[in-house]
Design an enzyme around this catalytic site. Structure first.
Site, PDB file in Angstrom:
ATOM      1  N   GLN A   1       0.831  -1.196   0.000  1.00 54.37           N
ATOM      2  CA  GLN A   1       0.000   0.000   0.000  1.00 54.37           C
ATOM      3  C   GLN A   1       0.873   1.257   0.000  1.00 54.37           C
ATOM      4  O   GLN A   1       0.364   2.359  -0.129  1.00 54.37           O
ATOM      5  CB  GLN A   1      -0.905   0.014   1.245  1.00 54.37           C
ATOM      6  CG  GLN A   1      -1.863  -1.162   1.310  1.00 54.37           C
ATOM      7  CD  GLN A   1      -2.743  -1.186   2.555  1.00 54.37           C
ATOM      8  OE1 GLN A   1      -3.034  -2.260   3.055  1.00 54.37           O
ATOM      9  NE2 GLN A   1      -3.183  -0.033   3.062  1.00 54.37           N
TER      10      GLN A   1
ATOM     11  N   ARG B   1      -8.490  -1.263   8.504  1.00 51.29           N
ATOM     12  CA  ARG B   1      -9.432  -0.161   8.371  1.00 51.29           C
ATOM     13  C   ARG B   1      -9.510   0.700   9.624  1.00 51.29           C
ATOM     14  O   ARG B   1     -10.547   0.789  10.289  1.00 51.29           O
ATOM     15  CB  ARG B   1     -10.800  -0.712   8.011  1.00 51.29           C
ATOM     16  CG  ARG B   1     -11.274  -0.037   6.725  1.00 51.29           C
ATOM     17  CD  ARG B   1     -12.417  -0.661   6.108  1.00 51.29           C
ATOM     18  NE  ARG B   1     -12.818   0.161   4.960  1.00 51.29           N
ATOM     19  CZ  ARG B   1     -13.752  -0.189   4.113  1.00 51.29           C
ATOM     20  NH1 ARG B   1     -14.388  -1.306   4.256  1.00 51.29           N
ATOM     21  NH2 ARG B   1     -14.055   0.599   3.110  1.00 51.29           N
ATOM     22  N   CYS B   2      -8.389   1.307   9.928  1.00 53.95           N
ATOM     23  CA  CYS B   2      -8.289   2.064  11.154  1.00 53.95           C
ATOM     24  C   CYS B   2      -7.226   3.102  10.937  1.00 53.95           C
ATOM     25  O   CYS B   2      -6.153   2.791  10.492  1.00 53.95           O
ATOM     26  CB  CYS B   2      -7.798   1.151  12.250  1.00 53.95           C
ATOM     27  SG  CYS B   2      -6.314   0.316  11.699  1.00 53.95           S
TER      28      CYS B   2
ATOM     29  N   GLU C   1     -12.494   4.671   6.092  1.00 51.93           N
ATOM     30  CA  GLU C   1     -12.571   3.783   7.247  1.00 51.93           C
ATOM     31  C   GLU C   1     -13.736   4.089   8.170  1.00 51.93           C
ATOM     32  O   GLU C   1     -13.994   3.303   9.097  1.00 51.93           O
ATOM     33  CB  GLU C   1     -11.298   3.927   8.077  1.00 51.93           C
ATOM     34  CG  GLU C   1     -10.061   3.575   7.335  1.00 51.93           C
ATOM     35  CD  GLU C   1      -8.886   4.325   7.895  1.00 51.93           C
ATOM     36  OE1 GLU C   1      -7.845   3.724   8.110  1.00 51.93           O
ATOM     37  OE2 GLU C   1      -9.033   5.531   8.138  1.00 51.93           O
TER      38      GLU C   1
HETATM   39  N1  MCN Z   1     -13.998   9.762  -1.720  1.00 49.15           N
HETATM   40  C1  MCN Z   1     -14.892  10.650  -2.289  1.00 49.15           C
HETATM   41  N2  MCN Z   1     -15.269  11.757  -1.576  1.00 49.15           N
HETATM   42  C2  MCN Z   1     -14.801  11.990  -0.317  1.00 49.15           C
HETATM   43  C3  MCN Z   1     -13.905  11.072   0.275  1.00 49.15           C
HETATM   44  C4  MCN Z   1     -13.504   9.967  -0.467  1.00 49.15           C
HETATM   45  O1  MCN Z   1     -15.341  10.420  -3.398  1.00 49.15           O
HETATM   46  N3  MCN Z   1     -15.168  13.074   0.359  1.00 49.15           N
HETATM   47  C5  MCN Z   1     -13.504   8.597  -2.481  1.00 49.15           C
HETATM   48  C6  MCN Z   1     -12.024   8.748  -2.792  1.00 49.15           C
HETATM   49  O2  MCN Z   1     -11.752   9.529  -3.883  1.00 49.15           O
HETATM   50  C7  MCN Z   1     -11.571   7.312  -2.920  1.00 49.15           C
HETATM   51  C8  MCN Z   1     -12.442   6.609  -1.882  1.00 49.15           C
HETATM   52  O3  MCN Z   1     -13.604   7.434  -1.695  1.00 49.15           O
HETATM   53  O4  MCN Z   1     -11.832   6.851  -4.219  1.00 49.15           O
HETATM   54  C9  MCN Z   1     -11.724   6.426  -0.528  1.00 49.15           C
HETATM   55  O5  MCN Z   1     -11.066   7.609  -0.221  1.00 49.15           O
HETATM   56  P1  MCN Z   1     -10.332   7.967   1.160  1.00 49.15           P
HETATM   57  O6  MCN Z   1     -11.331   8.145   2.220  1.00 49.15           O
HETATM   58  O7  MCN Z   1      -9.419   9.081   0.872  1.00 49.15           O
HETATM   59  O8  MCN Z   1      -9.499   6.658   1.541  1.00 49.15           O
HETATM   60  P2  MCN Z   1      -8.190   6.082   0.813  1.00 49.15           P
HETATM   61  O9  MCN Z   1      -8.349   6.163  -0.632  1.00 49.15           O
HETATM   62  O10 MCN Z   1      -6.979   6.625   1.445  1.00 49.15           O
HETATM   63  O11 MCN Z   1      -8.360   4.553   1.173  1.00 49.15           O
HETATM   64  C10 MCN Z   1      -7.868   4.004   2.376  1.00 49.15           C
HETATM   65  C11 MCN Z   1      -8.963   3.349   3.172  1.00 49.15           C
HETATM   66  C12 MCN Z   1      -8.334   2.439   4.141  1.00 49.15           C
HETATM   67  S1  MCN Z   1      -7.160   3.060   5.190  1.00 49.15           S
HETATM   68  C13 MCN Z   1      -8.638   1.099   4.164  1.00 49.15           C
HETATM   69  S2  MCN Z   1      -7.927   0.140   5.361  1.00 49.15           S
HETATM   70  C14 MCN Z   1      -9.565   0.545   3.209  1.00 49.15           C
HETATM   71  C15 MCN Z   1     -10.487   1.540   2.643  1.00 49.15           C
HETATM   72  O12 MCN Z   1      -9.862   2.661   2.296  1.00 49.15           O
HETATM   73  N4  MCN Z   1      -9.142  -0.453   2.395  1.00 49.15           N
HETATM   74  C16 MCN Z   1      -9.930  -0.767   1.308  1.00 49.15           C
HETATM   75  N5  MCN Z   1     -11.400   1.079   1.761  1.00 49.15           N
HETATM   76  C17 MCN Z   1     -11.102  -0.009   0.986  1.00 49.15           C
HETATM   77  N6  MCN Z   1     -11.874  -0.352  -0.063  1.00 49.15           N
HETATM   78  C18 MCN Z   1     -11.500  -1.376  -0.849  1.00 49.15           C
HETATM   79  N7  MCN Z   1     -12.296  -1.691  -1.896  1.00 49.15           N
HETATM   80  N8  MCN Z   1     -10.360  -2.080  -0.638  1.00 49.15           N
HETATM   81  C19 MCN Z   1      -9.567  -1.808   0.409  1.00 49.15           C
HETATM   82  O13 MCN Z   1      -8.439  -2.480   0.600  1.00 49.15           O
HETATM   83 CU1  CUN Z   2      -5.297   0.754   9.530  1.00 49.51          CU
HETATM   84  S1  CUN Z   2      -5.934  -0.141   7.813  1.00 49.51           S
HETATM   85 MO1  CUN Z   2      -6.026   1.259   6.330  1.00 49.51          MO
HETATM   86  O1  CUN Z   2      -5.191   2.450   7.301  1.00 49.51           O
HETATM   87  O2  CUN Z   2      -4.864   0.758   5.273  1.00 49.51           O
END
Ligand code: MCN
Ligand code: CUN
Length: 795
Positions: free
Chosen positions: A222, A369-370, A739
């Site tokens: 990641q 997911r934390c 998360e």
């Molecule tokens: N998004 C959006 N509008 C927002 C916030 C987010 O449209 N206001 C969209 C983003 O553009 C992105 C998605 O939602 O496409 C998730 O965005 P974000 O909250 O920024 O999270 P990350 O992309 O950094 O993803 C990490 C988070 C984590 S830490 C874990 S653990 C997890 C999760 O995402 N693992 C996943 N969701 C998952 N979903 C899938 N399918 N697979 C994983 O491994």
């Molecule tokens: Cu702690 S699980 Mo996500 O932050 O990759």
């Protein structure tokens, strides 16, 4: 005016279908196991069957003699190259291959590299290891007991099993708050170990080319750039000769953040054998050795005034890190962001002490997911809030209303020192209560009780910190946390965007293009997004802690704005006007005094390569490194209603309502998918996911017969609602969301079950809230602990 319709071009707010699904649903994704290189060999890992033992000897003679076996790696061979131990992402060390002792069941003892994976497996079986069993520690009580065996006797100056002691908050102020309390409410619980278990396990294909001296590693990470830095340090290779490629990832969920021994061994094997070496972890290997989460004991008390006001909170946590402290987490915070607990409540004083301990279990902690332990923080917070409301005899919704931070009180300094940015907590709660029909349900519950039926309602409301860092406060091993984006607009107005994040299913290929569409008016379908290749992507800290939207997503907006600034100069040149007289509407610059005279962004792109003004560099591209001023603080309100069967302890979800406020939503459909997925995991943690240890340190739950994954069949329906409070410091007002549901969801389910059986006086049942635990609670009237060791003889 001729501004484009933002939704039509797939900009902010468009529920654009996920472009990555074109290949995924056709079975055309390219995962690590799909990487096949000429001459590639296969590696298997021999794992320890025992949780704690001295290694008397390892005899690999038989394995070496199997036709097709090319190499057997042992700790002794690693030690010769100074590679038997590696640094972890939190200033500890971890054994790559065991030399002196094994310290958890499943620990890596040797690797066999062979022509195919089956021969490699046979090779592992042919290795004879002579173990001398040692006493095993599976929980903190055992770890901290007088005379406990020392788990980490490899470390100089380590004389006990304590990893760290840490504290934060205002002790004196908190003590004073407790002196003034009318009521003191207490709670103790264990958040069990859990496992993210993505469909795809971990793996790597290492390919060292002696001729070019270049090492390429395809791997399930990641955070590719962190891995590149770690490999440079551990393998002593120059950084520019290392290329880490993270191809499609079949789910990460935190499992793929740390550096695992399998990666290191495949790299060393490739360097020694000068051939590509593939390692693909099997399911049991994944479940027993990588990516554990939680395993933390939480106790706390709340000082309350009769009218419901919270005056102060005390918290103590004891976290079980297994044999190695290997979580990736910001170096300033020993227990992650645990101290974000109670951030949505206005609490004058709080004090937290935290202790981490070593045990004979696989390294664990932060994953699943934390955002760095906030899952545990918010679970405890919301369980505590319900217990406090009950102790006061107060309605739990009203108790929250009294204590919420008000809409006008931002930025708000939390009792542990964070600065929250914005929110409408009360509104989210009201939307949720309305949707679930709160008052009606309370009546139904009373009526049902009269007929011997047990109904319960559980609420969970929380804000959590997403988007590390800012670089002032957040770093991993000294590398500051920020992120990046690079946008290159080609001559025809099509573009490629790369970021330092790495999607694993979250849909970045879809949503980042939407940010570009919003900023530049380029249709989202004209922007291809690429992540995960350190040779091409700008440096970034990767995707976890829902940091991508808050940080890399912000960088995408900023890079787009830089491109727009340059395009403006090109437009001025094309329109023969001065730059100051040029205005922008979506997709087009125009002359303020003559709006019909305009140049589209695509016309500017062509000009950048064919018709640039004197003195302006050709080309149209920009890089942005974004160091956020603060974390983003989304809010969620989850409400579950359940019915508990008093004769069996089985509980069913009657209704579930979710209200999420993650600021501006880039792609509402993807956000809803993230919430649905997170709630499904929350339900699984609360209800069925059981992975634990017996007194000998055997991992119970090392397969999908015992460790259950929720399917559509058992997962309840979820009703989703939204509130939007734009993030005041994010360029497009977005907050993270990935998360939230997994963080806030579990407490809603558990609170609901405990509410249903409130009359028994039971304050806690540890997750998973299995029917036999509920039954035991109902019949004995006592709390039910889920802490290991578990007994296996009673089935
Ligand atoms: N998004 C959006 N509008 C927002 C916030 C987010 O449209 N206001 C969209 C983003 O553009 C992105 C998605 O939602 O496409 C998730 O965005 P974000 O909250 O920024 O999270 P990350 O992309 O950094 O993803 C990490 C988070 C984590 S830490 C874990 S653990 C997890 C999760 O995402 N693992 C996943 N969701 C998952 N979903 C899938 N399918 N697979 C994983 O491994
Ligand atoms: Cu702690 S699980 Mo996500 O932050 O990759």
């Amino acid at each position: 005016m001729t501004a484009l319709d933002e939704i039509k071009i797939g900009g902010l707010g468009a529920s654009r279908k996920r472009v990555e699904d074109n290949r995924f649903i056709r079975g055309k994704g390219r995962y690590v196991d799909d990487v096949v290189l000429p001459g590639m060999l296969h590696m298997e890992i021999l794992r320890s069957p025992l949780a704690h033992a001295r290694i008397r000897s390892i005899d690999a003679t038989k394995a070496w003699s199997i036709p097709g076996v090319r190499m057997v790696l042992t700790g002794e061979m690693m030690a010769k190259r100074n590679l038997a131990w590696m640094p972890t992402l939190s200033y500890d060390t971890q054994a790559v291959l065991a030399t002196d002792k094994v310290r958890f069941q499943g620990q890596e003892v040797a690797c066999v590299i062979a022509d195919d994976p089956y021969i490699a497996k046979d090779g592992c079986e042919a290795i004879v290891v002579d173990y001398e069993p040692l006493p095993v520690i599976v929980n903190p009580d055992q770890a901290l007991a007088e005379g406990a065996p020392l788990v980490r006797d490899d470390k100089e100056n380590q004389h006990d099993n304590v990893v760290f002691d840490w504290e934060v908050g205002d002790k004196a102020g908190t003590d004073r708050a407790f002196e003034q309390a009318d009521v003191i409410s207490k709670l103790e619980l264990h958040y069990p170990r859990s496992h993210p278990s993505p469909i795809e396990c971990c793996g790597s294909v290492a390919d060292f080319d002696r001729a070019t001296q270049k090492l390429t590693v395809y791997m399930t990470t990641q955070a590719p750039h962190i891995i590149r830095a770690a490999v440079a340090l551990v393998a002593e290779l120059p950084e520019h000769m290392i290329r880490i490629v993270s191809p499609d990832i079949g789910g990460g969920f935190g499992n793929k953040v740390p550096v695992y021994p399998g990666y290191v061994c495949s790299i060393l094997a490739s360097i020694l054998l000068e051939k590509p070496v593939k390692w693909i972890e099997d399911k049991t290997g994944n479940l027993i050795s990588t990516g554990f989460a939680r395993d933390i004991y939480l106790e706390g008390e709340m000082a309350l005034r009769k009218d419901g006001k919270i005056l102060g909170v005390r918290m103590h946590t004891t976290s079980d890190h297994g044999a190695f402290f290997s979580d990736a987490q910001p170096s300033k915070f020993k227990i992650g962001l645990m101290h974000s607990a109670f951030a949505c409540y206005d609490i004058p004083a709080a004090h937290l002490t935290a202790r981490g301990v070593y045990t004979n279990k696989a390294p664990g902690g932060v994953a699943y997911r934390c955002s760095f332990r906030v899952t545990e923080a918010m679970f405890f917070q919301e369980r505590m809030v319900q217990a406090a409301a009950d102790d006061l005899g107060m309605d739990q919704a009203e108790f929250r209303r009294i204590n919420f931070v008000g809409d006008d009180d931002f930025p708000h300094r939390t009792p542990f020192g964070f600065l929250t940015d914005s929110g409408q907590y009360g509104k989210c709660l009201e939307v949720g209560l309305d949707a679930v029909g709160y008052q009606d349900f309370l009546k139904q519950k009373e009526e049902a009780k009269a007929r011997g039926r047990l109904l319960g309602i559980g609420i969970s409301t929380m804000t959590e910190p997403l988007g590390a860092g800012n670089s002032r406060e957040y770093d991993i091993l000294g590398i500051k946390m920020f992120d990046s984006a690079e946008l290159r607009v080609h001559m025809t107005g099509k573009a490629i965007l790369r970021t330092g994040a790495k999607t694993q299913g979250q849909g970045h290929e879809t949503t980042w293009a939407q940010i570009v569409a919003h900023e530049l008016g380029l249709p989202a379908e004209d922007v291809v997004v690429e992540e995960g290749d350190t040779d091409t992507a700008p440096f970034g800290m990767g995707t976890y802690a829902s940091r991508s939207t808050p940080v890399a997503g912000a960088a995408v907006a900023m890079a787009s704005r830089k491109v727009r600034a340059k395009a403006r100069k090109l437009a001025a040149h094309l329109l023969e006007a001065s730059e100051e007289d040029i205005d922008w509407e979506l997709g087009r610059f125009y002359v303020r005094s003559a709006p019909d005279r305009g140049a589209t962004i695509q016309e500017c792109a062509i000009a950048a390569y064919s018709n640039m003004p004197d003195g302006l560099e050709p080309g149209l591209e920009a890089v942005s490194y974004y160091d956020p001023p603060n974390l983003t603080w989304p809010f969620a309100c989850y409400i579950a209603t359940v019915e508990v069967d008093p004769d069996t302890g089985v509980w069913d979800v009657l209704n579930f309502v979710a209200v999420d406020d993650c600021g501006v939503r880039i792609n509402p459909m993807i956000v809803e998918g993230q919430i649905m997925g997170g709630l499904t995991e929350a339900y699984a943690m609360a209800n069925m996911q059981f992975i634990t240890f017996d007194s000998e340190g055997n991992c119970v739950g090392a397969n999908y017969m015992d460790y259950l994954l929720p399917t559509a069949w058992e997962t309840p329906g979820f009703e989703l609602h939204e509130v939007v409070t734009p993030c005041p410091h994010h360029p497009i007002g977005a907050k993270g969301v990935g998360e939230c549901a997994a963080v806030g969801g579990p407490a809603a389910f558990v609170n609901a079950v405990l509410d249903a059986i409130k009359d028994t006086g039971v304050r806690n049942i540890d997750m998973p809230v299995l029917p036999d635990r509920v039954y035991e609670a109902i019949t004995t009237g006592r709390d039910v602990s889920g802490a290991p060791p578990v007994r296996l003889d009673d089935g």
